[in-house]
Design a protein around this motif. Structure first.
Motif, PDB file in Angstrom:
ATOM      1  N   LEU A 159       0.816  -1.213   0.000  1.00 26.82           N
ATOM      2  CA  LEU A 159       0.000   0.000   0.000  1.00 26.82           C
ATOM      3  C   LEU A 159       0.850   1.264   0.000  1.00 26.82           C
ATOM      4  N   GLU A 217     -15.355  -5.990  -0.404  1.00 25.85           N
ATOM      5  CA  GLU A 217     -14.775  -4.960   0.472  1.00 25.85           C
ATOM      6  C   GLU A 217     -14.479  -5.578   1.828  1.00 25.85           C
ATOM      7  N   PHE A 238      -4.497 -10.437   0.874  1.00 29.18           N
ATOM      8  CA  PHE A 238      -4.282  -9.204   0.113  1.00 29.18           C
ATOM      9  C   PHE A 238      -2.801  -8.834   0.096  1.00 29.18           C
ATOM     10  N   ARG A 283      -6.046  -7.383  -5.710  1.00 27.87           N
ATOM     11  CA  ARG A 283      -5.621  -6.046  -6.126  1.00 27.87           C
ATOM     12  C   ARG A 283      -6.560  -5.012  -5.505  1.00 27.87           C
ATOM     13  N   LYS A 284      -5.996  -3.958  -5.006  1.00 31.07           N
ATOM     14  CA  LYS A 284      -6.816  -2.876  -4.468  1.00 31.07           C
ATOM     15  C   LYS A 284      -7.510  -2.133  -5.604  1.00 31.07           C
ATOM     16  N   GLU A 320     -10.200   2.518  -1.726  1.00 34.47           N
ATOM     17  CA  GLU A 320     -10.154   2.405  -0.271  1.00 34.47           C
ATOM     18  C   GLU A 320     -10.895   3.560   0.377  1.00 34.47           C
ATOM     19  N   LEU A 337     -10.760  -1.766   2.178  1.00 32.28           N
ATOM     20  CA  LEU A 337     -10.314  -1.873   0.791  1.00 32.28           C
ATOM     21  C   LEU A 337     -11.343  -2.626  -0.037  1.00 32.28           C
ATOM     22  N   MET A 347     -11.499  -4.928  -3.181  1.00 29.51           N
ATOM     23  CA  MET A 347     -10.481  -5.766  -3.801  1.00 29.51           C
ATOM     24  C   MET A 347     -11.084  -6.665  -4.870  1.00 29.51           C
TER      25      MET A 347
END
Length: 385
Positions: free
Chosen positions: A113, A271, A295, A301-302, A305, A315, A317
């Protein structure tokens, strides 16, 4: 792959070996420059497996460490960095002699992140394009000036059926156009198709603000294609681990989690709350901890957020690419088959023998209820094809 090409460094994680043996590698030496500029005391980089952590550590060691030979003499490793980015960063960076390993006081964790150092683990778009170009996944067309005829290049690999159709179409349409123009159209069309394959299978990771590819899988795929070993993408990353965390998630899934797994495999998003201080002992304490750990280890993958009113970070994802999707599907299939083998099917067999449709329907519904319905997705794809 021709002998004029550098070998691909499959499994090579020693920087000195990478340079002296002439392997193809992507210059990430500005990593040292950024480390010195940001002046972190002790940095802990958390990245998924096979994303270059060991190689970067080896590079740091050869750059910073005061190495000695058997007689105690200083080993000059400057030659390993000749022509690389760090040599153009300025003299101040070249005179550094820092201990590579220190105490763990003031440890700073830099996760996926974090925007710092985001492009130094994994390959970027431009780096992958250059890699595919260098190994000529599609060879150039040949312009025979003597006969003013443009011939299709002799592919070293078998490209997809779509690429063949593109090539045939271009050959038909461009018969009267110069060989140079034909070459450009054909080469770009087929190379573009190959690049899309790499992108769909191995791209999709987001480290900080950098979109990156899985370097291990890209290198393995390019090697297989360029040597004629196989033209098809594979889930190379899956074979570097048992992926037991995925299996644990599936085994512990309730109806809600099963629905989320189905949704992910089908290309959807979920989420989840996220925090970066989970220890290995805590991974299996809660389902949220498992999602969280997956994660940070590269399974998601984000997408976006947010921070809620209780200061909890959330997040959105999704699965990053087809390779990770393959891992989920294979684990679900394996789990499904084992569940069927473990289940007592006496009532199901009895219903068949007795032609009891009501009992048969009840037993089948119970089996399907206990499993994950996205297993049908593979069959839907076959029907579509």
């Amino acid at each position: 792959m021709g002998y004029d090409k550098k070998p691909l460094p499959v499994g090579v994680d020693n920087f000195e070996m990478l340079v002296t043996r002439g392997y193809y590698f992507i210059d990430k030496t500005n990593f040292m420059r950024d480390l010195l500029d940001l002046k972190g005391s002790v940095n802990l980089f958390t990245r998924p497996r096979r994303f270059g952590k060991t190689l970067n550590m080896s590079m740091l060691q050869y750059f910073f460490e005061d190495m000695r030979d058997g007689n105690g003499g200083h080993i000059d490793n400057t030659g390993l960095f000749e022509g690389l980015n760090i040599m153009n960063a300025g003299g101040a960076y070249l005179s550094q002699e820092d201990a590579l390993f220190t105490g763990l006081n003031n440890l700073e964790t830099i996760s996926i992140l974090d925007k710092r150092y985001d492009e130094y683990f994994g390959f970027t778009d431009s780096e992958v394009e250059a890699l595919c170009e260098y190994y000529e996944l599609v060879q150039h067309c040949v312009n025979n000036s003597e006969y003013s005829t443009c011939y299709l290049c002799q592919y070293r690999v078998v490209v997809s059926q779509q690429c063949h159709r593109i090539a045939s179409f271009l050959r038909l349409v461009l018969t009267q156009i110069s060989g140079t123009v034909f070459h450009c159209y054909l080469r770009n069309a087929v190379l573009g198709a190959q690049y899309e394959t790499v992108k769909n299978w191995y791209n999709g990771y987001l480290f900080g603000e950098s979109n990156v590819y899985n370097p291990w899988s890209v290198i393995r795929y390019v090697k297989d294609v360029s040597t004629g070993n196989s033209p098809f993408p594979k889930s190379y990353w899956a074979n570097t681990s048992s992926n037991s965390i995925v299996r644990k998630l599936i085994e512990r899934a309730d109806d809600s989690v099963k629905g989320e797994i189905e949704h992910l495999i089908d290309g959807g998003v979920i989420e989840k709350p996220v925090h970066e201080d989970i220890t290995y002992d805590e991974i299996y304490n809660t389902m949220d901890n498992m999602w969280n750990f997956m994660f940070f280890t590269g399974y998601f993958r984000k997408v976006e957020e947010r921070m809620d009113d209780n200061d909890i970070r959330w997040l959105t994802m999704r699965l990053p690419n087809r390779e990770v999707r393959y891992i989920f599907r294979e684990k679900v299939i394996s789990w499904f088959q084992e569940k069927i083998q473990e289940k007592d099917l006496t009532n199901l067999y009895t219903a068949f023998v007795n032609k009891d449709t009501d009992a048969l329907e009840e037993e089948l519904n119970q089996i399907m209820f206990e499993t994950i319905s996205s297993m049908d997705e593979n069959e839907r794809e076959k029907m579509i094809v």
